[in-house]
Design a protein around this motif. Structure first.
Motif, PDB file in Angstrom:
ATOM      1  N   SER A  58       0.834  -1.208   0.000  1.00  0.00           N
ATOM      2  CA  SER A  58       0.000   0.000   0.000  1.00  0.00           C
ATOM      3  C   SER A  58       0.864   1.252   0.000  1.00  0.00           C
ATOM      4  CB  SER A  58      -0.922  -0.007   1.213  1.00  0.00           C
ATOM      5  OG  SER A  58      -0.160   0.032   2.393  1.00  0.00           O
ATOM      6  N   ALA A  59       0.243   2.354  -0.407  1.00  0.00           N
ATOM      7  CA  ALA A  59       0.951   3.641  -0.438  1.00  0.00           C
ATOM      8  C   ALA A  59       1.200   4.109   0.992  1.00  0.00           C
ATOM      9  CB  ALA A  59       0.101   4.668  -1.177  1.00  0.00           C
ATOM     10  N   PRO A  60       2.277   4.878   1.211  1.00  0.00           N
ATOM     11  CA  PRO A  60       2.546   5.365   2.554  1.00  0.00           C
ATOM     12  C   PRO A  60       1.400   6.252   3.032  1.00  0.00           C
ATOM     13  CG  PRO A  60       4.215   6.152   0.984  1.00  0.00           C
ATOM     14  CD  PRO A  60       3.242   5.315   0.240  1.00  0.00           C
ATOM     15  N   ARG A  61       1.134   6.183   4.317  1.00  0.00           N
ATOM     16  CA  ARG A  61       0.058   6.975   4.896  1.00  0.00           C
ATOM     17  C   ARG A  61       0.409   8.455   4.836  1.00  0.00           C
ATOM     18  NH1 ARG A  61      -2.010   6.317  10.924  1.00  0.00           N
ATOM     19  NH2 ARG A  61      -3.601   7.888  10.805  1.00  0.00           N
ATOM     20  N   GLU A  62      -0.549   9.250   4.431  1.00  0.00           N
ATOM     21  CA  GLU A  62      -0.345  10.688   4.326  1.00  0.00           C
ATOM     22  C   GLU A  62      -0.143  11.269   5.724  1.00  0.00           C
ATOM     23  OE1 GLU A  62      -2.460  14.242   1.821  1.00  0.00           O
ATOM     24  OE2 GLU A  62      -3.744  12.717   2.673  1.00  0.00           O
ATOM     25  N   SER A  63       0.821  12.159   5.864  1.00  0.00           N
ATOM     26  CA  SER A  63       1.065  12.756   7.167  1.00  0.00           C
ATOM     27  C   SER A  63      -0.087  13.669   7.540  1.00  0.00           C
ATOM     28  CB  SER A  63       2.377  13.543   7.156  1.00  0.00           C
ATOM     29  OG  SER A  63       2.220  14.770   6.474  1.00  0.00           O
ATOM     30  N   ALA A  64      -0.248  13.902   8.834  1.00  0.00           N
ATOM     31  CA  ALA A  64      -1.304  14.792   9.314  1.00  0.00           C
ATOM     32  C   ALA A  64      -1.129  16.182   8.712  1.00  0.00           C
ATOM     33  CB  ALA A  64      -1.288  14.850  10.836  1.00  0.00           C
ATOM     34  N   ARG A  65       0.113  16.649   8.621  1.00  0.00           N
ATOM     35  CA  ARG A  65       0.379  17.986   8.071  1.00  0.00           C
ATOM     36  C   ARG A  65      -0.060  18.064   6.609  1.00  0.00           C
ATOM     37  NH1 ARG A  65       2.727  21.517  10.339  1.00  0.00           N
ATOM     38  NH2 ARG A  65       4.199  20.403  11.611  1.00  0.00           N
ATOM     39  N   ASP A  66       0.276  17.055   5.824  1.00  0.00           N
ATOM     40  CA  ASP A  66      -0.119  17.037   4.414  1.00  0.00           C
ATOM     41  C   ASP A  66      -1.638  16.977   4.272  1.00  0.00           C
ATOM     42  OD1 ASP A  66       2.548  17.119   3.658  1.00  0.00           O
ATOM     43  OD2 ASP A  66       2.676  14.962   3.293  1.00  0.00           O
ATOM     44  N   LEU A  67      -2.262  16.142   5.092  1.00  0.00           N
ATOM     45  CA  LEU A  67      -3.711  16.010   5.030  1.00  0.00           C
ATOM     46  C   LEU A  67      -4.396  17.323   5.406  1.00  0.00           C
ATOM     47  CD1 LEU A  67      -6.212  14.169   4.670  1.00  0.00           C
ATOM     48  CD2 LEU A  67      -6.089  13.799   7.123  1.00  0.00           C
ATOM     49  N   VAL A  68      -3.955  17.947   6.501  1.00  0.00           N
ATOM     50  CA  VAL A  68      -4.553  19.215   6.933  1.00  0.00           C
ATOM     51  C   VAL A  68      -4.360  20.289   5.869  1.00  0.00           C
ATOM     52  CG1 VAL A  68      -4.369  21.092   8.621  1.00  0.00           C
ATOM     53  CG2 VAL A  68      -4.445  18.713   9.403  1.00  0.00           C
ATOM     54  N   ALA A  69      -3.175  20.367   5.293  1.00  0.00           N
ATOM     55  CA  ALA A  69      -2.905  21.362   4.249  1.00  0.00           C
ATOM     56  C   ALA A  69      -3.801  21.128   3.034  1.00  0.00           C
ATOM     57  CB  ALA A  69      -1.438  21.331   3.847  1.00  0.00           C
ATOM     58  N   THR A  70      -3.957  19.882   2.635  1.00  0.00           N
ATOM     59  CA  THR A  70      -4.802  19.546   1.488  1.00  0.00           C
ATOM     60  C   THR A  70      -6.263  19.899   1.758  1.00  0.00           C
ATOM     61  OG1 THR A  70      -3.316  17.768   0.802  1.00  0.00           O
ATOM     62  CG2 THR A  70      -5.592  17.643   0.009  1.00  0.00           C
ATOM     63  N   LEU A  71      -6.749  19.540   2.955  1.00  0.00           N
ATOM     64  CA  LEU A  71      -8.140  19.830   3.295  1.00  0.00           C
ATOM     65  C   LEU A  71      -8.379  21.327   3.446  1.00  0.00           C
ATOM     66  CD1 LEU A  71      -8.930  16.947   5.816  1.00  0.00           C
ATOM     67  CD2 LEU A  71      -9.626  17.146   3.415  1.00  0.00           C
ATOM     68  N   ALA A  72      -7.418  22.044   4.032  1.00  0.00           N
ATOM     69  CA  ALA A  72      -7.566  23.495   4.178  1.00  0.00           C
ATOM     70  C   ALA A  72      -7.629  24.160   2.806  1.00  0.00           C
ATOM     71  CB  ALA A  72      -6.420  24.061   5.005  1.00  0.00           C
ATOM     72  N   ALA A  73      -6.745  23.755   1.897  1.00  0.00           N
ATOM     73  CA  ALA A  73      -6.751  24.316   0.542  1.00  0.00           C
ATOM     74  C   ALA A  73      -8.078  24.025  -0.148  1.00  0.00           C
ATOM     75  CB  ALA A  73      -5.584  23.767  -0.266  1.00  0.00           C
ATOM     76  N   LYS A  74      -8.616  22.830   0.070  1.00  0.00           N
ATOM     77  CA  LYS A  74      -9.908  22.462  -0.522  1.00  0.00           C
ATOM     78  C   LYS A  74     -11.020  23.343   0.031  1.00  0.00           C
ATOM     79  CE  LYS A  74     -13.139  18.990   0.421  1.00  0.00           C
ATOM     80  NZ  LYS A  74     -13.425  17.647   0.898  1.00  0.00           N
ATOM     81  N   HIS A  75     -11.085  23.494   1.337  1.00  0.00           N
ATOM     82  CA  HIS A  75     -12.155  24.279   1.958  1.00  0.00           C
ATOM     83  C   HIS A  75     -12.033  25.769   1.643  1.00  0.00           C
ATOM     84  CE1 HIS A  75     -14.487  21.396   4.383  1.00  0.00           C
ATOM     85  NE2 HIS A  75     -13.382  20.670   4.259  1.00  0.00           N
ATOM     86  N   LEU A  76     -10.826  26.225   1.372  1.00  0.00           N
ATOM     87  CA  LEU A  76     -10.611  27.629   1.016  1.00  0.00           C
ATOM     88  C   LEU A  76     -10.668  27.858  -0.495  1.00  0.00           C
ATOM     89  CD1 LEU A  76      -7.762  28.421   3.552  1.00  0.00           C
ATOM     90  CD2 LEU A  76     -10.112  29.284   3.620  1.00  0.00           C
ATOM     91  N   ASN A  77     -10.974  26.791  -1.239  1.00  0.00           N
ATOM     92  CA  ASN A  77     -11.064  26.870  -2.704  1.00  0.00           C
ATOM     93  C   ASN A  77      -9.787  27.414  -3.338  1.00  0.00           C
ATOM     94  OD1 ASN A  77     -13.782  25.896  -2.890  1.00  0.00           O
ATOM     95  ND2 ASN A  77     -14.439  27.892  -2.117  1.00  0.00           N
ATOM     96  N   LEU A  78      -8.648  26.899  -2.884  1.00  0.00           N
ATOM     97  CA  LEU A  78      -7.360  27.366  -3.394  1.00  0.00           C
ATOM     98  C   LEU A  78      -6.839  26.520  -4.547  1.00  0.00           C
ATOM     99  CD1 LEU A  78      -5.578  28.174  -0.015  1.00  0.00           C
ATOM    100  CD2 LEU A  78      -6.804  29.743  -1.531  1.00  0.00           C
ATOM    101  N   GLY A  79      -7.601  25.546  -4.976  1.00  0.00           N
ATOM    102  CA  GLY A  79      -7.151  24.678  -6.066  1.00  0.00           C
ATOM    103  C   GLY A  79      -5.937  23.871  -5.640  1.00  0.00           C
ATOM    104  N   HIS A  80      -4.927  23.851  -6.484  1.00  0.00           N
ATOM    105  CA  HIS A  80      -3.723  23.068  -6.195  1.00  0.00           C
ATOM    106  C   HIS A  80      -2.635  23.895  -5.527  1.00  0.00           C
ATOM    107  CE1 HIS A  80      -5.218  19.519  -8.154  1.00  0.00           C
ATOM    108  NE2 HIS A  80      -5.597  20.253  -9.180  1.00  0.00           N
TER     109      HIS A  80
END
Length: 94
Positions: free
Chosen positions: A2-24
Motif C-alpha cells: 500500500s501507499a505510505p500513509r499521508e502525514s497529518a500535516r499534508d492532510l490538513v494542508a490539502t483539506l484546508a486548501a480544498k475548503h478555502l477553494n485554493l485549487g492546487h
C-alpha cells in the motif's frame, strides 16, 4: 504493497486548501488561513472533515481562531489530542 500513509500535516494542508477553494496551491505551514478567506463556516467544515479523516475529536478549548489560523496550529491541536495531552477544559476538571 500500500501507499505510505499521508502525514497529518499534508492532510490538513490539502483539506484546508480544498475548503478555502485554493485549487492546487500549496499552503505554507504558518500561512494565515484567515487572510486566505477562512470564515467561521469554512472553519467548521474543515474541523469536521479533519476529525473524520484523522479519527480525533478536538476539545472545545482548541476550537478557536488561534488554532485554525494556520496549518501548523491545526496540526499541533490534532497531535496533542492524538498524544493524549489534556486541553485547558480537561485540566480544569481534574
Amino acid at each position: 504493497m500500500s501507499a505510505p500513509r499521508e502525514s497529518a500535516r499534508d492532510l490538513v494542508a490539502t483539506l484546508a486548501a480544498k475548503h478555502l477553494n485554493l485549487g492546487h496551491r500549496e499552503l505554507r505551514p504558518g500561512e494565515d488561513l484567515w487572510n486566505l478567506g477562512m470564515t467561521s463556516l469554512t472553519c467548521m467544515g474543515l474541523m469536521l472533515e479533519i476529525e473524520d479523516a484523522l479519527d480525533v475529536e478536538l476539545p472545545a478549548d482548541r476550537l478557536n481562531a488561534e488554532t485554525f489560523a494556520s496549518v501548523d496550529g491545526i496540526v499541533a491541536a490534532v497531535e496533542s489530542v492524538q498524544l493524549g495531552v489534556p486541553g485547558e477544559e480537561t485540566r480544569a476538571r481534574t
